[in-house]
Structure formats: structure tokens, C-alpha cells
Design a protein around this motif. Structure first.
Motif, short mmCIF file in Angstrom:
data_model
loop_
_atom_site.label_atom_id
_atom_site.label_comp_id
_atom_site.label_asym_id
_atom_site.label_seq_id
_atom_site.Cartn_x
_atom_site.Cartn_y
_atom_site.Cartn_z
N TYR A 234 -4.69 2.14 -7.84
CA TYR A 234 -4.25 2.35 -6.46
C TYR A 234 -4.33 1.05 -5.66
O TYR A 234 -5.33 0.33 -5.73
CB TYR A 234 -5.10 3.41 -5.78
CG TYR A 234 -4.60 3.79 -4.40
CD1 TYR A 234 -3.42 4.51 -4.25
CD2 TYR A 234 -5.29 3.42 -3.26
CE1 TYR A 234 -2.94 4.86 -2.99
CE2 TYR A 234 -4.83 3.76 -2.00
CZ TYR A 234 -3.65 4.48 -1.87
OH TYR A 234 -3.18 4.81 -0.63
N THR A 235 -3.28 0.77 -4.91
CA THR A 235 -3.23 -0.41 -4.05
C THR A 235 -2.85 0.01 -2.64
O THR A 235 -1.76 0.55 -2.41
CB THR A 235 -2.19 -1.42 -4.57
OG1 THR A 235 -2.48 -1.74 -5.94
CG2 THR A 235 -2.22 -2.70 -3.74
N LEU A 236 -3.75 -0.22 -1.71
CA LEU A 236 -3.51 0.19 -0.33
C LEU A 236 -2.27 -0.45 0.25
O LEU A 236 -1.46 0.20 0.93
CB LEU A 236 -4.73 -0.17 0.53
CG LEU A 236 -5.87 0.87 0.60
CD1 LEU A 236 -7.09 0.25 1.27
CD2 LEU A 236 -5.41 2.09 1.36
N GLU A 237 -2.11 -1.76 0.01
CA GLU A 237 -0.97 -2.48 0.58
C GLU A 237 0.36 -1.86 0.13
O GLU A 237 1.31 -1.77 0.92
CB GLU A 237 -1.01 -3.95 0.20
CG GLU A 237 -2.16 -4.73 0.80
CD GLU A 237 -3.40 -4.74 -0.08
OE1 GLU A 237 -4.24 -5.64 0.08
OE2 GLU A 237 -3.52 -3.84 -0.95
N GLU A 238 0.42 -1.45 -1.13
CA GLU A 238 1.67 -0.92 -1.66
C GLU A 238 1.93 0.53 -1.21
O GLU A 238 3.06 1.01 -1.31
CB GLU A 238 1.65 -0.99 -3.19
CG GLU A 238 1.62 -2.42 -3.73
CD GLU A 238 1.55 -2.45 -5.25
OE1 GLU A 238 1.56 -1.35 -5.85
OE2 GLU A 238 1.48 -3.56 -5.82
N ASP A 239 0.87 1.19 -0.74
CA ASP A 239 1.02 2.60 -0.35
C ASP A 239 0.88 2.79 1.16
O ASP A 239 0.58 3.88 1.63
CB ASP A 239 -0.03 3.45 -1.08
CG ASP A 239 0.32 4.93 -1.12
OD1 ASP A 239 1.53 5.24 -1.16
OD2 ASP A 239 -0.60 5.76 -1.09
N ILE A 240 1.12 1.74 1.91
CA ILE A 240 0.88 1.77 3.36
C ILE A 240 1.76 2.79 4.08
O ILE A 240 1.39 3.31 5.13
CB ILE A 240 1.07 0.35 3.95
CG1 ILE A 240 0.42 0.26 5.33
CG2 ILE A 240 2.55 -0.04 3.98
CD1 ILE A 240 0.33 -1.15 5.87
N GLU A 241 2.91 3.12 3.51
CA GLU A 241 3.80 4.09 4.13
C GLU A 241 3.27 5.52 4.03
O GLU A 241 3.80 6.43 4.67
CB GLU A 241 5.20 4.03 3.49
CG GLU A 241 5.91 2.70 3.66
CD GLU A 241 6.27 2.43 5.12
OE1 GLU A 241 6.36 3.41 5.90
OE2 GLU A 241 6.44 1.24 5.47
N SER A 242 2.23 5.73 3.23
CA SER A 242 1.68 7.07 3.03
C SER A 242 0.62 7.42 4.08
O SER A 242 -0.06 8.44 3.96
CB SER A 242 1.06 7.20 1.63
OG SER A 242 2.06 7.08 0.64
N TYR A 243 0.50 6.56 5.10
CA TYR A 243 -0.45 6.80 6.19
C TYR A 243 0.31 6.95 7.50
O TYR A 243 1.37 6.37 7.68
CB TYR A 243 -1.48 5.67 6.27
CG TYR A 243 -2.33 5.59 5.03
CD1 TYR A 243 -3.56 6.23 4.96
CD2 TYR A 243 -1.88 4.89 3.89
CE1 TYR A 243 -4.33 6.19 3.80
CE2 TYR A 243 -2.65 4.85 2.74
CZ TYR A 243 -3.86 5.50 2.70
OH TYR A 243 -4.62 5.47 1.56
#
Length: 683
Positions: free
Chosen positions: A63-72
Motif C-alpha cells: 500500500y502506498t498512500l501517495e498513490e491512493d490519495i484519491e481514496s480519501y
């Protein structure tokens, strides 16, 4: 309380203890909910060690926060967390305190990730990632609050905190014995041992009067009650930021601790002790000392507080700050209003007045002014840091800085007594109820009976010390090393009320219990016992025209909950439900109340007199569902409480004994006995 993602499974498991036909609004847990609950239990398993569940470790690694930022819901929360994380956050193994602002700010950044994740899948991924990368105390706290407040997590229950961090509840001697047993028997098939509490409490009972009520203050149920309330109403949580609509939050906060204080004082009376004294902030003195005998998971003990210690100013707050905040709140109460940041006058004289007073005293962030500070938090911090106020000695945070350990310290009750005086002052400004405010035309309580003798007793309780050791659930599920401690309980009993009504109608039945005499044997007037009455039950009932016999079991009291299951039991039951071997039920309000076994205060060997109060009043609910009486102490998210009357009605204002002499009110003297289990079994 509200469920959060991993927790959902636990709440479901615990709820099955009550038959579904007794709680018809419970619904079976779905496979999806069971899966969520199981995942949560895994995340909380031995949090002091790195995660041993391979599938969760792999989820975290990938999991990478930067790559999943749209999920917040907002990118800013992810960016804020990443900045703090890259700068360096509290290391794993260090002690966390939500009272310490730098710690709290870090925790809120993590909580924002959990809370603002758009869906459960994102929440699960970021939780797996954070599990091994942030401080374990911060992780558990942030995730627990998120579980309580995310709408999609309602129905989830957290594993017992005394099993997550047992060192906070078990004295060091027992921890040493437990570790010795584990090392010698971890490979022994089906090995079980129960280690009893050490006898230090008995020693102090003979030398310190306050220890007479240690069985109550150190009760795990009281610890969890306070923990769940603080998860439900965190002092730092801004309702506007998190889009929370909480009906009567300030009033409910007042009522919860008013009741806990009254309950504690009844235990003191039963043990020939006077009621709790407030903290002396004027002279900066804390009279009562305390030796915790417990510590943190990293081996550091909670600090010892000698008697008659003087409070000193802290780095970021002073004793005078507390006195100033108290004075300002007193002035607002006397004036009957306060001003918000924009200069708008807000009245304290209407029905919402007590709610505003509660918000001011607790210092909730949604209060529209900072002039009144954060009285409760500051007061607790000053006493908690009394041993090392400027951190010169490196003392660990005290018991009072952790909701799950705070009730163990007698100063906890003295602090709340100090705060509660402000609420009492406010209530004294209110017009006493007149007879017409209390009477219910056409309704009369003819008689009140209590089936079975009221008896309290001590029983042994055991809980698992698995978190003291290292290893996986699978490797240790057959090794059970437990801690055994006595706790208070009571025999089940039933109420029976005979009520006459001139017509068929819905009513609310209110049941209170209070002391008949003070500790010195003086009979209390109704006005004197008013602040010492505890609410035993409140429920809706449908009367017929003529005579109705109302029966009610003690275990059905709306403010109580049953024992929670152990973590291992939860895991087993959830797995059985997933496999279709059993059915578990969803329960949204599990733990929103008081331990059922503590419903009755301790009696005395020869019996202790109490006053039982029963009132039948009109049903004036603003709620659309009668089941919402089960809210207990839970927040009424996006709803209103089912009872339009103030919490504590009719004892929330000064009393005229003449006005209380109405047909729909009934007082009955009852006796509570305390016996040993041997005496009960022989009877």
C-alpha cells in the motif's frame, strides 16, 4: 457505541449473548460484517509486536498512500499525515498520552486517515499499513475512535482493552509470573493456568481507608465504561470538522459522570466512608495518594503520588488557568448566558442550557468560544503530572491521562466532583418542578414489589494475558494464561409495579435508587438524596385501562450491558459464524452503558437500607423508534434521544417533598445484603 471497521466483528460476537427474541431489533451479521470483524481482531492481536498475519503484512507492504490519495475525502489530510510521518513520529514502544499536545496532533493526523477513508477497503489497507509503522498506542487509540464514529462501522465491538494492554491492569508481580508460566509451558498442549491477584490490595485495605472501595475503582468494567465514554466523546474531536450531529452531547456528558460519582459514593457509604471530596485547587493540594502497581508495556511503571502533594504549574498550563476557567464558567452560569467569538449572546436559561454548560466545562472544540478554555482536561493534566510537572525527572504519564486507567485513581472521582459542582450550581438556578410538572392525571402507582432478596457478592473473573507474550494466535490458542481477580456482582431480581390508568396509553417508567441514610446514620431528606440517586432503568410501557401489572427483569435495564467476550472467544465465534456453524447478531449499542453486574451498589452483611423510587410519566418521545431507548450513553447520531425530559428527571432540580407526593410516584424502602458465594450457595 459506534462500530468501526475492524471492530464490527467483535460487537457482533458479543451481542449474541442476548437471545434474539429478547432484542428483536437485532439483525443477523452479514458475511461482510463478519469478515470486517475478523480483520479487526487480527489487527489488534499483540500490537506491541509486528503483525504476524501474513495477508495483512502483505497488504501493508503493497500500500502506498501517495498513490491512493484519491481514496480519501480530502487530499489535505493525506498530505498532512505524510509530512508528519516523514519528519518522524512517536516511535513504536514509546508511551503515548492524548493529553500531550504533540502526541495528540500526531494521533489526529492518523485518525483523519482512518476517518476520512472513503470506504472500508481503503480503511483496511491504510490500517494494515499503519499497524507496523506507527506507535502501537497511537494506532490503537486512533483506530478505536474511528471505529466508534464512522457510520459504516456501527455494530462493531472492540476487543477488551485490558487484553490489548494488560500491563495497565495487572500488577508487575503477576506479569512476571505469567511470563514464567508461558516460557515453561508454551509448548504444552491445552495448558491453562489462572494467576490470582496479589494480596497488596488486602494489605492496603488495612492501612488506607480509600482501598475499601478499590474493588469498584479498579473494576475492569468501570475502566472499560470510562474508556468507551472517552472514545465516544473525545475532548479534541471537532463535530463540525467531522460532520457529526450529536444530540445533547454536553448534557449527556454531564449525566454520565454525575451518575458515576453517585454510584461511587454509594459504594463508599456501604463501606462506612463519607462521600468524595473535591480537589482543593485553591490551595493547590491533592490530599489522596495512590500507588498504582501497574505500568506500561515497555516496562515503565505508572508514577506514585504521595499524599498531600501540591500541584505545580506545567509548561503549557497553570493552576491559575484552571481557577480562571472555573470562575468564568461560574460567572456565565450566574448571568445565564455567554458570548461566542462573534459577540452573540447565547442563553443558558432555555432547554439547551445544560447542554451548553456541559460543552463549556468539557471544552469541546465545537464550543463557539475559547474564553472558557478546557477546564476538565487542564484539571486532569495538572493532577496527572503532579509528580514531575516540568518533566525534569522523566516520569511517565500518570493513570489519569488514560481513560482506561483513570478510574483506578481516587483522584479521578475528586476531579469529577470538582467539575460536577458547576453542574449542580447551574441546576440550582432552575425553577424547581411544581406539582403540575410531575403529576400524571388518571395514573396511579398502587404498589411496588421487588421479587427475590437484593443480594450482592464477589465472584472471580479471569481474563487472558496473551498480549504479555509474543506469537501468533494459531500457535498460542491452546495456551491460556489468565489473571484472576474478584469483582462485584448481584443476584438477578425482578420489579413488579401495579399501576392503574383511566385509559389505554403509552407511558415511561422511571426507576431510581438512592441512599436512605448518610454514612453517619442520619436519615437523608429528599433534597439531600437528590444528587445521590442512580438511574436503575427507564422504559416504555403500554398501559391498559384499569389495572396493569408491570414486570421488569434487572438484566433488561436499558443502561447496562453484559460482559464482553475475550478476544480468543470472539475470534472463535466469528470464525464459526463465517463457516455457518452459528449465527451472530449485530448490536449497535453494545457497551453504551454501565456493566449490568454493577447495577446494584454493594450491600452490607446485615443489610443496608436504600430508597427505591418509581415514577410513571407520559410518553413524550421525539424519536421515531421506541427501540432507541437502547441508546444508553451512546451518541444519538443524526437522531434525537427518545426522552424529551432532562437526563436525571425528576431529580435534576431542587425538590419540594410536598410536590413529589403525587399518585404516579412511589417510594419504597429496600434492603441490599452482601453475602459470600458460599452463603448464597447454601441458601
Amino acid at each position: 457505541m459506534k462500530a468501526v471497521f475492524l471492530l464490527a466483528a467483535v460487537a457482533v460476537a458479543a451481542a449474541m449473548a442476548v437471545p434474539v427474541d429478547e432484542k428483536s431489533y437485532r439483525t443477523p451479521a452479514t458475511p461482510e460484517l463478519l469478515s470486517v470483524q475478523k480483520n479487526l481482531l487480527k489487527l489488534f492481536w499483540r500490537v506491541q509486536d509486528f503483525n504476524t498475519y501474513t495477508e495483512q503484512v502483505e497488504v501493508g507492504k503493497s500500500y502506498t498512500l501517495e498513490e491512493d490519495i484519491e481514496s480519501y475525502k480530502s487530499k489535505e489530510y493525506v498530505k498532512d499525515f505524510l509530512i508528519a510521518y516523514k519528519k518522524g513520529m512517536l516511535p513504536r514502544g514509546d508511551i503515548f498520552s492524548v493529553f500531550y499536545e504533540p502526541h495528540r496532533k500526531q494521533m489526529i493526523k492518523l485518525f483523519d486517515l482512518f476517518y476520512f477513508a472513503k470506504d472500508y477497503e481503503t480503511l483496511y489497507k491504510v490500517a494494515c499499513w499503519a499497524r507496523d509503522r506507527v506507535n502501537e498506542y497511537v494506532f490503537v487509540y486512533a483506530l478505536s475512535v474511528a471505529v466508534y464514529h464512522r457510520p459504516d462501522m456501527r455494530g462493531i465491538v472492540l476487543p477488551p482493552f485490558y487484553e490489548i494492554f494488560p500491563q495497565k491492569f495487572v500488577d508487575s508481580e503477576v506479569v512476571f509470573k505469567a511470563y514464567h508460566e508461558y516460557m515453561n509451558h508454551k509448548n504444552t498442549p491445552d495448558y491453562t493456568v489462572s494467576i490470582p491477584v496479589s494480596n497488596y490490595t488486602e494489605f492496603w485495605y488495612q492501612h488506607d481507608f480509600e482501598q475499601r472501595v478499590a474493588y469498584f475503582s479498579e473494576d475492569l468494567g468501570i475502566s472499560m465504561h470510562n474508556k468507551f465514554i472517552q472514545l465516544e466523546y473525545p475532548f479534541w474531536m471537532d463535530a463540525k470538522k467531522y460532520s457529526l450531529t450529536l444530540d445533547r452531547k454536553g448534557e449527556l456528558y454531564y449525566w454520565i459522570y454525575d451518575q458515576l460519582l453517585a454510584r461511587y459514593d454509594l459504594e463508599r457509604f456501604a463501606n462506612w466512608l463519607p462521600e468524595t471530596e473535591p480537589i482543593d485547587f485553591v490551595n493547590h493540594i491533592v490530599k489522596t495518594g495512590y500507588v498504582p502497581h501497574v505500568g506500561y508495556m515497555n516496562g515503565v511503571d505508572f508514577p506514585v503520588r504521595p499524599e498531600n502533594m501540591k500541584m505545580e504549574d506545567l509548561e503549557d498550563m497553570t493552576v491559575e488557568d484552571v481557577l480562571d476557567y472555573e470562575r468564568r464558567i461560574r460567572e456565565a452560569i450566574d448571568l445565564g448566558y455567554f458570548f461566542d467569538r462573534d459577540g452573540t449572546k447565547i442563553s443558558l436559561k432555555d432547554d439547551k442550557g445544560i447542554d451548553w454548560v456541559g460543552r463549556l466545562i468539557h471544552g469541546f472544540p465545537d464550543v463557539p468560544t475559547t474564553y472558557y478554555g478546557n477546564l476538565t482536561t487542564y484539571a486532569f493534566a495538572l493532577v496527572s503530572h503532579i509528580v514531575d510537572p516540568l518533566h525534569k525527572l522523566g516520569a511517565a504519564p500518570g493513570l489519569l491521562e488514560h481513560a482506561e486507567t483513570a478510574p483506578r485513581d481516587p483522584a479521578f472521582y475528586s476531579l469529577h466532583k470538582s467539575v460536577n459542582r458547576l453542574f449542580i450550581k447551574y441546576k440550582e438556578h432552575l425553577t424547581p418542578y411544581k406539582r403540575e410538572d410531575l403529576v400524571f392525571p388518571g395514573v396511579k402507582v398502587e404498589s411496588v414489589e421487588v421479587d427475590n432478596k437484593l443480594v450482592t457478592y464477589f465472584e472471580d473473573f479471569e481474563f487472558d494475558l496473551y498480549s504479555v507474550f509474543t506469537g501468533t494466535y494459531e500457535s498460542d490458542k491452546n495456551v491460556n494464561i489468565k489473571y484472576r481477580v474478584p469483582r462485584l456482582n448481584h443476584k438477578p431480581f425482578n420489579y413488579k409495579f401495579e399501576v392503574t390508568s383511566d385509559k389505554e396509553q403509552d407511558v415511561i417508567v422511571r426507576v431510581f435508587l438512592g441512599p436512605k441514610y448518610d454514612v453517619y446514620g442520619k436519615e437523608l431528606t429528599l433534597n439531600e438524596k437528590r444528587t445521590k440517586m442512580i438511574e436503575m432503568d427507564k422504559f416504555k410501557y403500554s398501559l391498559t385501562s384499569g389495572k396493569t401489572v408491570v414486570t421488569r427483569r434487572s438484566e433488561d435495564a436499558f443502561l447496562t450491558y453484559k460482559d464482553e467476550w475475550s478476544t480468543k472467544s470472539m475470534i472463535e465465534k466469528v470464525e464459526e459464524a463465517i463457516e455457518g456453524k452459528t449465527t451472530l447478531y449485530k448490536e449497535e449499542t453494545y457497551h453504551c452503558g454501565f456493566p449490568e453486574r454493577l447495577l446494584l451498589p454493594r450491600g452490607r452483611k446485615g443489610g443496608m437500607p436504600f430508597s427505591l423510587f418509581v415514577m410513571v410519566s407520559p410518553y413524550e418521545s421525539t424519536a421515531t423508534e421506541s427501540k432507541t431507548f437502547s441508546l444508553g450513553y451512546c451518541s444519538a447520531y443524526d437522531r434525537v434521544y427518545p426522552d424529551v425530559k432532562p437526563f436525571g428527571y425528576p431529580f435534576d432540580r431542587k425538590i419540594s417533598e410536598y410536590d413529589f407526593n403525587t399518585p404516579n410516584i412511589f417510594f419504597k424502602d429496600v434492603i441490599i445484603f452482601h453475602k459470600t458465594l458460599e452463603e448464597i450457595n447454601r441458601a
